[in-house]
Structures are given as C-alpha cells and as structure tokens.
Design an enzyme around this catalytic site. Structure first.
Site, PDB file in Angstrom:
ATOM      1  N   TYR A 150       0.862  -1.185   0.000  1.00 54.59           N
ATOM      2  CA  TYR A 150       0.000   0.000   0.000  1.00 54.59           C
ATOM      3  C   TYR A 150       0.896   1.232   0.000  1.00 54.59           C
ATOM      4  CZ  TYR A 150      -3.431   3.464   1.590  1.00 54.59           C
ATOM      5  OH  TYR A 150      -4.243   4.573   1.698  1.00 54.59           O
ATOM      6  N   ASP A 245       9.509   2.701  -0.614  1.00 55.56           N
ATOM      7  CA  ASP A 245       8.519   3.393   0.207  1.00 55.56           C
ATOM      8  C   ASP A 245       8.792   3.053   1.676  1.00 55.56           C
ATOM      9  OD1 ASP A 245       6.352   4.397   1.551  1.00 55.56           O
ATOM     10  OD2 ASP A 245       4.838   3.535   0.218  1.00 55.56           O
ATOM     11  N   LYS A 277       4.787   9.224   8.615  1.00 56.39           N
ATOM     12  CA  LYS A 277       4.594   8.679   9.968  1.00 56.39           C
ATOM     13  C   LYS A 277       5.610   9.221  10.985  1.00 56.39           C
ATOM     14  CE  LYS A 277       2.094   4.719   8.111  1.00 56.39           C
ATOM     15  NZ  LYS A 277       0.708   4.752   8.502  1.00 56.39           N
TER      16      LYS A 277
END
Ligand SMILES: Cc1ncc(COP(=O)(O)O)c(C=O)c1O
Length: 442
Positions: A150, A245, A277
């Site tokens: 994702y 990523d 994050k």
C-alpha cells in the site's frame, strides 16, 4: 468530555459513533478505524499518554496502533509537546521557508540514503510526487507495484493485477478510471521471475518500480533475502528508478528505516525514498527524497511541478525533528526488546491454545497471521483467519489492549511501552488466544 449524553445511559463511544455516521461516511475519516473487519464500535479516544489511550467512557487501553506508526516515543512525549507548544506560540503556518524544515531535512539526509528531500503533508502525496518525478526524470510512463503493498490512495496505485503477469492493471476501486491504472503493472511480491518478465516485456517504458521497503500493509511480509537488492539492480540495468517506500518503516524498523537493516548488508540504494509517519512526530508531515540529480528535476529548480500550501509546516516539522532527535539507539533497543517479549508470549499463548499462527517481523515491526504456513505475498496473507482475528481483537480489547482492528496490519510498539504496559498485553494473551482458537476453522 462531550455533554451529549447527560444520563450516561449509552456508552459515549457509541453515541459519538452514531453522531459521526450521520455526518461522515462510515463515521470515520479513514476506513480501517471503523471496525468493519472486526465488528463492533470503534472507541473514540479522548486522550493519550505514553503507551496508553483513554476513550470517552474513561476506559484505558495499551495502545498497539500508535497512530498507525508515528508515535515511536509514545503519546504526549513531554519534550515533543514542549517543542510543539513553543512553535505554536510563534504562529502556525507562514507559507515561507523556516528553520525547522532545514533542520529536519538535514536530519533525514544524515540517516537515510537520500541527498535531498522535499516535504509534503501525507504519505500519499509523497508516493504520488515521487512517481511523477520518476516519470519526469526518465521520460517514461509505466509504474510497477506489488500486490498487497500500500502506498496511499494514489489513483495509479489503487490498482489490481491484470489478467496476466505482464498485463496492465485494472482499477482497484470505483472512482479510479481505467486510464489511471493502464500504465501500472501489479506483480506478486517476492517474485523475481514476475519482475524479470515484466522488465523483459516493458523494460524501455518503465519509469519506476515502487515497493514498501518491507511491506507492513498486508501484515508484515519481509522481503526474501536479496529481493530488494535484486529490484534495485534490475531497475538500474533498465534505466528505471527504484522507489523504496519507507512511509511505515522509515525511522521505525530501525534508526535508518528498513534500508539500515537490509540495504546496508545487501548493498542496495534506492533512487528515491518516501517517508511519513515517524518523521512527522504525530503531525501531518511526509517527504520524498533521493539522488540529487533526480531531486533537482523538481520545480523550482527543474521542470517537474510539485507544491503544497502546508508542506514543511513549522509545527509538523518541529514535532518530527524533535522526535527524530530523541530517537536514539536506546529507543530502538527498548522497542526491539519489548517486541521480542510480546512475540514470545504470543507464540506460547497461541501454541497452548492450539491457534495456528505465524509471527513475522521486519526490524522492530511485527504482525501475526492466523494461518499455518509462512506468508511471502498477498495471496498467502489472504489465508489468515479474519474471523479468528476478530475474536482475538475483541478479547484483547475487553482486557484493555487496543490491537489494530484488522488482521492485515502491523502491531506497533513505542519506547513508552514499559513493563506495566507489556505485562497487561501478556496477561491478556492466553484467554484471547483461546477465544480465537474456538473460532479458527469453525
Ligand atoms: C508504506 C506506506 N506508504 C504510504 C502510505 C500513505 O500514507 P498516508 O496515509 O499518510 O497518506 C502508508 C500509510 O499507511 C504506508 O504505510
């Protein structure tokens, strides 16, 4: 406390959820929060401190979501709060350059394999922008991603595999036009042959391959030894860019992200990296970065357009900078030890209960699959028993432990998970394992 239920007859989370559903689709602002995968009512959280979150009914839980990764130091860390409060007092956004942006960029460049970074406000923006930059840099248009990885809700990446391995993808959700995914190839994770076949067929059109440095979004599915190095090498030999990523793994899997564990040993370096994050310290901040010659193609230095009103926001970058400066080796050592303790207890409790399971890790990140064989890709991840997980989840919640409300998520710990918090998890596991075992395979 909200005052909408003065009699206190309805749990406040339920009352708030009913109100939320009347004004917000599904009552939540990001789908996984809604408990659709486990049933029941999400707890509305009033406050958090350290490893603990407290809901609007006054119930406290050990938090294993940690805001889906950012809260590496736990909630309301006093030094982060002090830095943020001081920054807020100086104004919240100017739309001009500021010192915290420079210092956070320097901190990231010091730790991660990037020469320059550009800040954005979400991981989605980071991956979207990195792909645009890769296309602008290479002059090519095809993007490769892996099933079960994702990268945020970027149209081109909300894609499902086409009918054959090297055929182009189809939209993964209504609302994404076929034209947005017809330049995307979706391949099975950890499958070198599929990657080689895709490059053999489309190599001169491939702008970039994007992969989670170690996938955490189908549960934790680490790359097989040498897989990231293979990807970097195949990209390089075809003139495509390798985008790692690290939105989830960055500054979480280790002090340098997953690259610090894997890249350093296996000798791969990504061309571009996306972050989010932890580097935002609980605020909406994210970034993408990489090779200077690629990053310099970005506007205003180069022709590839990219911008953002709140990009590099001084509050968010102050929170991120303070968090990263506090993220010392001791922090990672503490989280690693806590993770080992919890994983051992899971193994004992689940085995004693007869609950089939796999515990998979990437650095300090881990997750649990309720299935009897190791998980290497999305198809295998899908064998996890979601009903058994729902039983596990609710038994843990009743015992004061807030797990991710989905069987396909990573369990996050922080440096604030102290002995008391860990003990509460250990105490809850045996009965929860028995509850899940009673459902598994039923
Ligand atoms: C690996 C990865 N990339 C990108 C994203 C998207 O980030 P955001 O939710 O900030 O848009 C996420 C979010 O969970 C992620 O885990």
């Amino acid at each position: 406390m909200p005052t909408y239920d003065p009699e206190g007859t309805v749990p406040q989370s339920e009352a708030l959820f009913a109100r939320a559903k009347a004004v917000t689709p599904g009552g939540v602002n990001s789908p996984v929060r809604a408990f659709n995968a486990v049933g029941g009512t999400p707890r509305f959280i009033r406050e958090a401190k350290g490893a603990w979150i407290t809901d609007v009914d006054g119930n406290s839980y050990v938090d294993l979501i940690c805001s889906w990764g950012p809260m590496l130091l736990g909630h309301a860390h006093p030094e982060v709060l002090a830095a943020v409060n001081a920054a807020v007092a100086r104004g919240t956004s100017y739309g001009t350059p500021t010192q915290p942006e420079v210092e956070l960029a320097e901190e990231i460049v010091k730790r991660a394999p990037v020469e320059e970074v550009r800040f954005v406000s979400s991981g989605t923006e980071a991956t979207m922008s990195a792909i645009r930059l890769a296309r602008g840099f290479t002059g090519r248009d095809v993007v490769i991603k892996f099933a079960g990885n994702y990268h945020g809700h970027v149209d081109a990446l909300l894609a499902a595999a086409g009918s054959g391995l090297a055929t182009f993808a189809v939209p993964g959700t209504p609302g994404v036009p076929a034209s947005s995914t017809e330049l995307t190839l979706v391949l099975p994770y950890n499958d070198r042959e599929a990657v080689a076949a895709a490059f053999a067929e489309h190599g001169d059109r491939i702008a970039c391959l994007i992969t989670e440095a170690a996938p955490g979004n189908m549960g934790v599915v680490p790359p097989e030894p040498g897989f990231n190095a293979f990807l970097a090498q195949v990209c390089q030999s075809h003139g495509a860019l390798f985008i790692s990523d690290e939105v989830m793994t960055g500054f979480r899997a280790s002090a340098q992200g997953y690259w610090g564990l894997d890249g350093k040993n296996e000798g791969w370096t990504p061309d571009l990296v996306t972050f989010g994050k932890v580097m935002g310290g609980g605020f909406p901040a994210a970034a993408f970065g990489g090779r200077a010659d690629v990053m310099r193609r970005l506007s205003p230095e180069g022709p590839v357009y990219q911008a953002g009103t709140l990009s590099g926001n001084p509050i968010a970058t102050t929170a991120g900078l303070t968090t990263l400066r506090l993220a010392t080796d001791d922090v990672y050592a503490h989280i690693a030890t806590a993770a080992e303790t919890v994983k051992s207890a899971i193994s004992v409790a689940f085995t004693e209960a007869g609950l089939a399971h796999q515990i998979q890790s990437a650095g300090t990140m881990f997750s649990v699959f309720l299935t009897d064989a190791p998980v290497r890709n999305f198809v295998e991840a899908s064998t996890t028993d979601s009903a058994a997980y729902a039983a596990l989840f609710h038994a843990m919640l009743d015992a004061g432990v807030y797990l991710p409300p989905s069987a396909y998520e990573c369990w996050f710990l922080s440096s604030a998970h102290d002995d008391r918090a860990i003990q509460q998890i250990l105490d809850a596991l045996p009965a929860a394992a028995r509850a899940a075992a009673a459902v598994q395979g039923a």
